[in-house]
Design a protein around this motif. Structure first.
Motif, PDB file in Angstrom:
ATOM      1  N   GLY A  40       0.808  -1.207   0.000  1.00  0.00           N
ATOM      2  CA  GLY A  40       0.000   0.000   0.000  1.00  0.00           C
ATOM      3  C   GLY A  40       0.840   1.255   0.000  1.00  0.00           C
ATOM      4  O   GLY A  40       1.974   1.277   0.443  1.00  0.00           O
ATOM      5  N   ALA A  41       0.290   2.340  -0.558  1.00  0.00           N
ATOM      6  CA  ALA A  41       0.991   3.616  -0.548  1.00  0.00           C
ATOM      7  C   ALA A  41       1.094   4.116   0.883  1.00  0.00           C
ATOM      8  O   ALA A  41       0.419   3.632   1.780  1.00  0.00           O
ATOM      9  N   GLN A  42       1.926   5.114   1.108  1.00  0.00           N
ATOM     10  CA  GLN A  42       2.170   5.580   2.461  1.00  0.00           C
ATOM     11  C   GLN A  42       1.907   7.080   2.617  1.00  0.00           C
ATOM     12  O   GLN A  42       2.787   7.855   2.939  1.00  0.00           O
ATOM     13  N   SER A  47      -7.098   5.322   3.510  1.00  0.00           N
ATOM     14  CA  SER A  47      -7.284   3.884   3.528  1.00  0.00           C
ATOM     15  C   SER A  47      -6.151   3.137   2.847  1.00  0.00           C
ATOM     16  O   SER A  47      -5.878   1.996   3.173  1.00  0.00           O
ATOM     17  N   SER A  48      -5.460   3.755   1.870  1.00  0.00           N
ATOM     18  CA  SER A  48      -4.429   3.028   1.141  1.00  0.00           C
ATOM     19  C   SER A  48      -3.210   2.756   2.000  1.00  0.00           C
ATOM     20  O   SER A  48      -2.355   1.965   1.624  1.00  0.00           O
ATOM     21  N   ALA A 192      -1.381   0.470  -4.559  1.00  0.00           N
ATOM     22  CA  ALA A 192      -2.486   1.286  -4.044  1.00  0.00           C
ATOM     23  C   ALA A 192      -2.234   2.752  -4.344  1.00  0.00           C
ATOM     24  O   ALA A 192      -1.090   3.210  -4.405  1.00  0.00           O
ATOM     25  N   TYR A 193      -3.306   3.503  -4.552  1.00  0.00           N
ATOM     26  CA  TYR A 193      -3.190   4.928  -4.835  1.00  0.00           C
ATOM     27  C   TYR A 193      -2.912   5.709  -3.551  1.00  0.00           C
ATOM     28  O   TYR A 193      -3.411   5.360  -2.480  1.00  0.00           O
ATOM     29  N   PRO A 202      -8.802   1.456  -1.847  1.00  0.00           N
ATOM     30  CA  PRO A 202      -7.456   1.950  -2.128  1.00  0.00           C
ATOM     31  C   PRO A 202      -7.008   1.725  -3.562  1.00  0.00           C
ATOM     32  O   PRO A 202      -5.970   2.238  -3.974  1.00  0.00           O
ATOM     33  N   CYS A 203      -7.796   0.988  -4.334  1.00  0.00           N
ATOM     34  CA  CYS A 203      -7.378   0.632  -5.689  1.00  0.00           C
ATOM     35  C   CYS A 203      -8.164   1.358  -6.780  1.00  0.00           C
ATOM     36  O   CYS A 203      -8.116   0.973  -7.952  1.00  0.00           O
ATOM     37  N   VAL A 204      -8.867   2.411  -6.414  1.00  0.00           N
ATOM     38  CA  VAL A 204      -9.652   3.169  -7.374  1.00  0.00           C
ATOM     39  C   VAL A 204      -9.027   4.539  -7.586  1.00  0.00           C
ATOM     40  O   VAL A 204      -8.857   5.311  -6.633  1.00  0.00           O
TER      41      VAL A 204
END
Length: 210
Positions: A40-42, A47-48, A192-193, A202-204
């Motif tokens: 996931g992004a940080q 949520s991501s 993830a964005y 997180p994937c939209v």
């Protein structure tokens, strides 16, 4: 003689210490077969950045092909046609204005696990498509797509989002996105964005602007 015995004892002690933690015969413990940590992004919040449980995992660990270091870097955001956007050198503040659309980078290992997960997702979406029953716009009911993903253990806790034939979820390692309609079936793997579309997972991709 005393000095000689002391040197010999020290050498034996050193050899014994070096042997500690090594399996007989010099064998090393096999690497873990579990998926790598979440990709996931940080961002500061969102949520991501949250760790998510695993879903859509293959029965066996996938093979990780040799890959150049550059492949592990984050890809530029894709345009509506799926191709990387070209913004040139003359666009001021492009990077900071589009940071919200950046995806987390994927190592070759994470990409391999993602490809294996995407294959499982595609197989379930294919079942939905083969069963028929698409609406007038060609998309299938969201409940049917959700049920297909649930068979892989993917639910709300995995950031599942379904809309007009599109679906996105986080496997706990990567994002898997797909589209299933009467005339189309695709899947893809990405990170993830940093700032996904509000109210989704997180994937939209965020379609807004800064």
């Amino acid at each position: 003689m005393l000095i000689g015995r002391s040197v010999t004892a020290a050498a034996l002690l050193a050899l014994t210490t070096a042997a500690c933690g090594t399996q007989p015969g010099g064998e090393r413990t096999a690497p873990s077969q579990s998926p790598p940590p979440s990709a996931g992004a940080q961002p500061a919040s969102g949520s991501s950045a949250e760790a998510r449980p695993a879903c859509a995992q293959p029965a066996e660990a996938p093979a990780v092909p040799p890959s150049a270091t550059a492949s592990a870097s984050a890809s530029p955001p894709a345009g509506p046609d799926g191709r990387p956007e070209q913004h040139g050198d003359g666009a001021p503040h492009y990077a900071e204005n589009h940071a919200y659309r950046m995806q987390a980078s994927l190592t070759p290992e994470k990409r391999a696990w993602g490809a294996a997960s995407a294959k499982l997702v595609r197989a379930e979406l294919e079942k939905v498509r083969e069963a028929g029953g698409a609406g007038e716009d060609g998309a299938f009911p969201e409940e049917r797509v959700a049920a297909a993903l649930a068979r892989l253990g993917c639910g709300e806790e995995h950031g599942v989002h379904i809309s007009d034939g599109f679906c996105g979820l986080h496997t706990g390692t990567v994002c898997v996105s797909g589209r299933v309609t009467r005339d189309e079936l695709t899947t893809g793997v990405h990170g993830a964005y940093a700032e996904p579309q509000p109210g989704t997972g997180p994937c939209v991709e965020n379609r807004g602007g800064h």
